[in-house]
Design an enzyme around this catalytic site. Structure first.
Site, PDB file in Angstrom:
ATOM      1  N   CYS A 259      39.833  27.339  24.101  1.00  0.00           N
ATOM      2  CA  CYS A 259      39.754  28.258  25.255  1.00  0.00           C
ATOM      3  C   CYS A 259      38.342  28.825  25.248  1.00  0.00           C
ATOM      4  O   CYS A 259      38.124  29.980  24.904  1.00  0.00           O
ATOM      5  CB  CYS A 259      40.794  29.365  25.150  1.00  0.00           C
ATOM      6  SG  CYS A 259      42.483  28.777  24.856  1.00  0.00           S
ATOM      7  N   GLY A 261      35.704  29.554  27.361  1.00  0.00           N
ATOM      8  CA  GLY A 261      34.969  30.477  28.212  1.00  0.00           C
ATOM      9  C   GLY A 261      35.004  31.908  27.704  1.00  0.00           C
ATOM     10  O   GLY A 261      36.015  32.323  27.122  1.00  0.00           O
ATOM     11  N   PRO A 262      33.911  32.656  27.897  1.00  0.00           N
ATOM     12  CA  PRO A 262      32.663  32.270  28.560  1.00  0.00           C
ATOM     13  C   PRO A 262      31.642  31.579  27.666  1.00  0.00           C
ATOM     14  O   PRO A 262      30.554  31.237  28.124  1.00  0.00           O
ATOM     15  CB  PRO A 262      32.116  33.619  29.050  1.00  0.00           C
ATOM     16  CG  PRO A 262      32.604  34.600  28.035  1.00  0.00           C
ATOM     17  CD  PRO A 262      33.961  34.116  27.605  1.00  0.00           C
ATOM     18  N   GLY A 264      30.563  32.479  24.170  1.00  0.00           N
ATOM     19  CA  GLY A 264      29.889  33.114  23.048  1.00  0.00           C
ATOM     20  C   GLY A 264      30.316  32.545  21.708  1.00  0.00           C
ATOM     21  O   GLY A 264      29.477  32.197  20.867  1.00  0.00           O
ATOM     22  N   GLU A 284      37.672  24.366  28.594  1.00  0.00           N
ATOM     23  CA  GLU A 284      37.865  25.586  29.374  1.00  0.00           C
ATOM     24  C   GLU A 284      38.543  25.234  30.694  1.00  0.00           C
ATOM     25  O   GLU A 284      38.090  24.340  31.415  1.00  0.00           O
ATOM     26  CB  GLU A 284      36.531  26.284  29.634  1.00  0.00           C
ATOM     27  CG  GLU A 284      36.583  27.446  30.606  1.00  0.00           C
ATOM     28  CD  GLU A 284      37.643  28.482  30.268  1.00  0.00           C
ATOM     29  OE1 GLU A 284      38.417  28.847  31.180  1.00  0.00           O
ATOM     30  OE2 GLU A 284      37.705  28.919  29.098  1.00  0.00           O
ATOM     31  N   ASP A 310      42.829  21.831  30.502  1.00  0.00           N
ATOM     32  CA  ASP A 310      43.890  22.744  30.082  1.00  0.00           C
ATOM     33  C   ASP A 310      44.245  22.465  28.632  1.00  0.00           C
ATOM     34  O   ASP A 310      44.660  21.354  28.287  1.00  0.00           O
ATOM     35  CB  ASP A 310      45.107  22.543  30.987  1.00  0.00           C
ATOM     36  CG  ASP A 310      46.222  23.528  30.725  1.00  0.00           C
ATOM     37  OD1 ASP A 310      46.162  24.242  29.706  1.00  0.00           O
ATOM     38  OD2 ASP A 310      47.169  23.582  31.531  1.00  0.00           O
ATOM     39  N   ASP A 327      41.131  30.571  20.558  1.00  0.00           N
ATOM     40  CA  ASP A 327      40.901  31.986  20.878  1.00  0.00           C
ATOM     41  C   ASP A 327      41.677  32.252  22.162  1.00  0.00           C
ATOM     42  O   ASP A 327      41.145  32.182  23.259  1.00  0.00           O
ATOM     43  CB  ASP A 327      39.404  32.237  21.054  1.00  0.00           C
ATOM     44  CG  ASP A 327      39.083  33.691  21.359  1.00  0.00           C
ATOM     45  OD1 ASP A 327      39.930  34.553  21.059  1.00  0.00           O
ATOM     46  OD2 ASP A 327      38.009  33.957  21.919  1.00  0.00           O
ATOM     47  N   CYS A 380      42.122  38.759  20.667  1.00  0.00           N
ATOM     48  CA  CYS A 380      41.480  40.077  20.686  1.00  0.00           C
ATOM     49  C   CYS A 380      42.549  41.104  21.033  1.00  0.00           C
ATOM     50  O   CYS A 380      42.415  41.868  21.988  1.00  0.00           O
ATOM     51  CB  CYS A 380      40.347  40.095  21.697  1.00  0.00           C
ATOM     52  SG  CYS A 380      39.351  41.586  21.555  1.00  0.00           S
TER      53      CYS A 380
END
Length: 446
Positions: A259, A261-262, A264, A284, A310, A327, A380
């Site tokens: 996953c 994006g974006p 970092g 992404e 996906d 993530d 997160c």
């Protein structure tokens, strides 16, 4: 004449409300448009970010001062009132200046009559300090600590409940308070492209590649402008380091970010992969976010491929990857200090809706990994349903995967035990990072 700093702060609040913008992302454009720098820019940042963070507290105060339900106020007038209340209760702005500039701001956006309302309401607000108001408007703790803490610490009650379950009753207030503290700007030097020594700031305690920037524009740092370094929370840096640093037997050439994006984490992971002779596949789902990943990887020393796809239907053969980072999309309850507006946008139903997707992404990543390969699942968010709950369910449903103890991999991080043995949970109030959760899984051999 309307004060430029207050006008700019109101524009930020309007964008957050009307466009679902993020405060920290819309601020630079607003500051440039108004030509504000230095102390003025700092004031705008404090006014806008502080007002968004403490919106729940300020609405409770305003409810006690306004002679009608807040929903009956026009949104722009309510924004002006929140902005004025923040100045009165949480800054050193003199009361007369806070009230006068708010009245002028209301007049400029809504006319004379609303300006009179703003004047009257803010004069009531300044009759008490913040502690005095909290003593009056916060529900008694014995009537439900979630409701009490929701008003005192400006979080929705359901968020307080989720965080209480995750961190425990003894620490939840410290966590909520940390969510309301402005976060530090942390930079990361991407290995092979930049060194930490060339970045301004104090070295981070947990990541060997990070520094804490003390003031200034990160974009003005040459290494950041050139794509050799980036802005990245220390917790996010540790996610990439955990996957890259875990022991792996056999082939170790094919890494993936499920996953991405974006981008970092992808940029740091690609730099670490290059040091180990591996290539990175970045997946992404959203086309525009895939473009951001490509931009972040443009200077990467690694071999990489960015795919718009996906992760639940992976664009690779089963068993073909060596290391995978998942993530996963999550509620973001671990980054509320950085994205304060998220607390007002999310609902408990969002949390419930994300869990099936998280399980599916983790399951597909395991399937795409070879026997002996590794998958790092990260969120997160510390919410138990998104962390230990997701991992436990996948372990229960599959007999070809096992949990690996992450603590030796990130041995420099203390006091970070997650909800499952061997998993890690970072905390803003303990570690100064976002509340990242990490679990490392290995595909069983045979």
């Amino acid at each position: 004449m309307t004060d430029p700093a207050r006008q700019a702060a109101l524009e930020v609040l309007t964008a957050v409300r009307e466009q679902d913008a993020y405060t920290n992302l819309v601020l630079p454009a607003v500051l440039r448009r108004h030509g504000l720098t230095g102390r003025d820019a700092g004031l705008v940042t404090e006014l806008a970010s502080g007002t968004v963070r403490r919106q729940g507290t300020y609405d409770a105060v305003l409810t006690a001062c306004v002679d009608r339900p807040l929903r009956r106020l026009t949104p722009d007038v309510l924004d002006v009132l929140r902005l004025g209340t923040h100045q009165l209760l949480a800054t050193r702005v003199p009361p007369h200046a806070a009230i006068d500039t708010s009245v002028e701001l209301a007049r400029s956006v809504a006319g004379s009559r609303p300006a009179g309302l703003v004047n009257a309401v803010l004069r009531k607000v300044c009759e008490r300090d913040l502690d005095g108001w909290l003593a009056e408007v916060a529900p008694p703790r014995e009537s439900g600590s979630d409701q009490h803490d929701a008003v005192v610490h400006s979080h929705p009650a359901w968020v307080v409940a989720e965080l209480r379950k995750a961190v425990g009753a003894d620490e939840v207030e410290a966590l909520l308070a940390a969510d309301n503290a402005p976060p530090r700007v942390t930079l990361v030097a991407r290995p092979g492209l930049a060194t930490r020594d060339e970045l301004p700031g104090e070295p981070t305690l947990l990541s060997p590649h990070g520094v804490v920037l003390e003031g200034g524009d990160p974009g003005a740092v040459p290494a950041v402008a050139e794509g050799r370094a980036g802005v990245q929370d220390e917790g996010s840096q540790l996610v990439a380091l955990a996957l890259a640093g875990a022991d792996l037997d056999g082939d170790d050439r094919h890494w993936a970010d499920w996953c991405a994006g974006p981008g970092g984490k992808s940029a740091l992971l690609a730099a670490l992969a290059a040091q180990q002779g591996a290539a990175l596949l970045a997946v992404e789902r959203a086309h525009h976010r895939a473009g951001l990943v490509r931009r972040n990887l443009a200077t990467s020393p690694a071999s990489y491929l960015v795919v718009t796809g996906d992760g639940t239907r992976p664009p690779v053969r089963p068993g073909s990857l060596d290391r995978v980072l998942v993530d996963a999309p999550c509620s973001g309850l671990g980054a509320l200090r950085r994205r304060p507006e998220a607390r007002w946008r999310r609902s408990r139903n969002d949390l419930r809706g994300l869990v099936p997707l998280q399980r599916s992404l983790l399951d597909s990543a395991v399937t795409s990994t070879r026997p002996g390969g590794l998958v790092l699942y990260a969120t997160c968010s510390p919410a138990l349903s998104e962390t230990g709950g997701v991992v436990s369910k996948v372990l229960e449903q599959r007999d070809d995967v096992e949990l690996v103890d992450l603590r030796p991999v990130l041995s420099q991080v203390e006091d970070c035990d997650g909800p499952l043995e061997g998993t890690l949970q970072l905390w803003p109030h303990r570690h100064g990072t976002d509340a990242m959760f990490m679990a490392l899984l290995r595909r069983r051999l045979g």
